[in-house]
Write an enzyme that holds these catalytic residues in place. Structure first.
Site, PDB file in Angstrom:
ATOM      1  N   LYS A 133       7.916  11.654 -17.240  1.00 32.85           N
ATOM      2  CA  LYS A 133       8.762  11.773 -18.427  1.00 32.85           C
ATOM      3  C   LYS A 133       8.687  10.536 -19.318  1.00 32.85           C
ATOM      4  CE  LYS A 133      13.112  10.186 -16.261  1.00 32.85           C
ATOM      5  NZ  LYS A 133      13.330   9.003 -17.105  1.00 32.85           N
ATOM      6  N   ASP A 134       8.190   9.405 -18.780  1.00 36.24           N
ATOM      7  CA  ASP A 134       8.065   8.181 -19.575  1.00 36.24           C
ATOM      8  C   ASP A 134       6.753   8.114 -20.340  1.00 36.24           C
ATOM      9  OD1 ASP A 134      10.500   7.253 -18.582  1.00 36.24           O
ATOM     10  OD2 ASP A 134       9.566   6.172 -16.914  1.00 36.24           O
ATOM     11  N   ARG A 140      21.234   0.571 -19.420  1.00 38.73           N
ATOM     12  CA  ARG A 140      19.814   0.336 -19.226  1.00 38.73           C
ATOM     13  C   ARG A 140      19.581  -0.397 -17.919  1.00 38.73           C
ATOM     14  NH1 ARG A 140      16.262  -0.767 -22.799  1.00 38.73           N
ATOM     15  NH2 ARG A 140      14.964  -0.741 -20.929  1.00 38.73           N
TER      16      ARG A 140
END
Length: 319
Positions: free
Chosen positions: A80-81, A144
């Site tokens: 997905k990155d 994050r």
């Protein structure tokens, strides 16, 4: 010619777990391997949401450079990155069997905030938009860092919960050393995951025949087809603009179903689609669904995002 395959990876616990999974698979095939950890910009800059950094493939760029410069032979990523367009000379070599693609809410035991105002945290624009669409009275804070860092931030905050990918929590144990209870999790079955969430991708140089042939033996065809479909959906919708996009493809018997969504960052505009076709027609499904969304109001939503930026002039995510 046989050689030792150098496997490049980010140096987070999860990324190393993934790289070692590929290493184990290759060594079972009789290949010689070594792990080469590389720190990415995405792991260093933790005080801004990913979409504010404005870098395509922030978690993959460093490994791309390392591969092209000859420091590594193979890179392993959370799929997905990975940008939908790979750099010149780098190709997809294997997609491994997919883990759970769902999103989970990790909470602190009290779910009464669902009935009133509350605060949850995520660094994902997609998760933020879907949450605000469902719970418009809630607040979403930026979160994050790697999984362990995010779990500690949740523990030390006054947030009611934070959203994580189920696959990451399956692969490592980020609850150790925190007071967050592992059973305090809620499957968000209504939240459409990121395209290719839960899948691992190994890439290699196009002219590296040996590494590509070895990796091809690890490829899982069903996961490859589903992630291809989801990433085609993403590729057509993105158009150079960061946007909240979710997609999930599943195969049942001889059919493939794609469920997709495009939202505005504040969750107020939402475009959904669900289509099923025969498996033999999968190559066109993602693109067809994306174009249908664009024609049904999605184009206007994307245009508004390009004008106002990913959060809009009056929308900011707290760091």
């Amino acid at each position: 010619m046989k050689k030792t395959i150098r496997i490049g990876t980010r140096d987070s616990e999860l990324a190393l777990w993934q790289a070692n999974k590929v290493k184990e698979g290759l060594e079972q095939l009789g290949c010689s391997t070594e792990i080469v950890p590389v720190k990415s910009v995405g792991d260093i800059i933790l005080d801004k949401p990913l979409y504010e950094l404005g870098i395509t493939g922030i978690f993959t760029k460093t490994l791309d450079v390392a591969m092209i410069s000859g420091q590594i032979d193979v890179a392993v990523h959370s799929m997905k990155d990975v940008p939908t367009a790979l750099p010149h000379s780098i190709v997809q070599a294997a997609v491994l069997p997919r883990a759970d693609a769902a999103d989970l809410l990790i909470h602190k035991g009290d779910l009464s905030f669902f009935e009133k105002s509350g605060t949850i945290a995520t660094g994902s624009l997609r998760r933020r938009a879907q949450w605000l669409h469902r719970y418009p009275a809630h607040k979403v804070e930026n979160l994050r860092g790697n999984i362990n860092t995010r779990m500690r931030k949740l523990q030390d905050s006054d947030w009611q919960g934070a959203i994580f990918a189920a696959a990451g929590l399956e692969r490592i144990s980020p609850f150790e050393g925190t007071n967050i209870h592992p059973e305090h999790r809620l499957a968000l079955d209504w939240m459409i995951p990121a395209p290719a969430q839960g899948a691992m991708l190994a890439v290699a140089l196009e002219n590296d025949t040996y590494s590509r042939e070895c990796l091809a033996k690890l490829n899982h065809r069903e996961t490859e087809i589903c992630t291809y479909t989801e990433r085609q959906f993403l590729r057509v919708l993105e158009g150079g603009c960061t946007a909240p996009i979710g997609a999930r493809a599943t195969i049942t018997d001889n059919e493939i179903t794609l469920t997709g969504v495009l939202l505005s960052p504040d969750g107020k505009r939402r475009h959904d689609i669900k289509r099923t076709v025969l498996l033999e027609h999968y190559t066109f499904l993602g693109e067809t669904c994306a174009r249908e969304i664009l024609e049904d109001g999605g184009k206007e939503t994307m245009a508004l995002m390009k004008l106002s930026g990913p959060l809009g002039s009056d929308q900011q995510v707290s760091s």
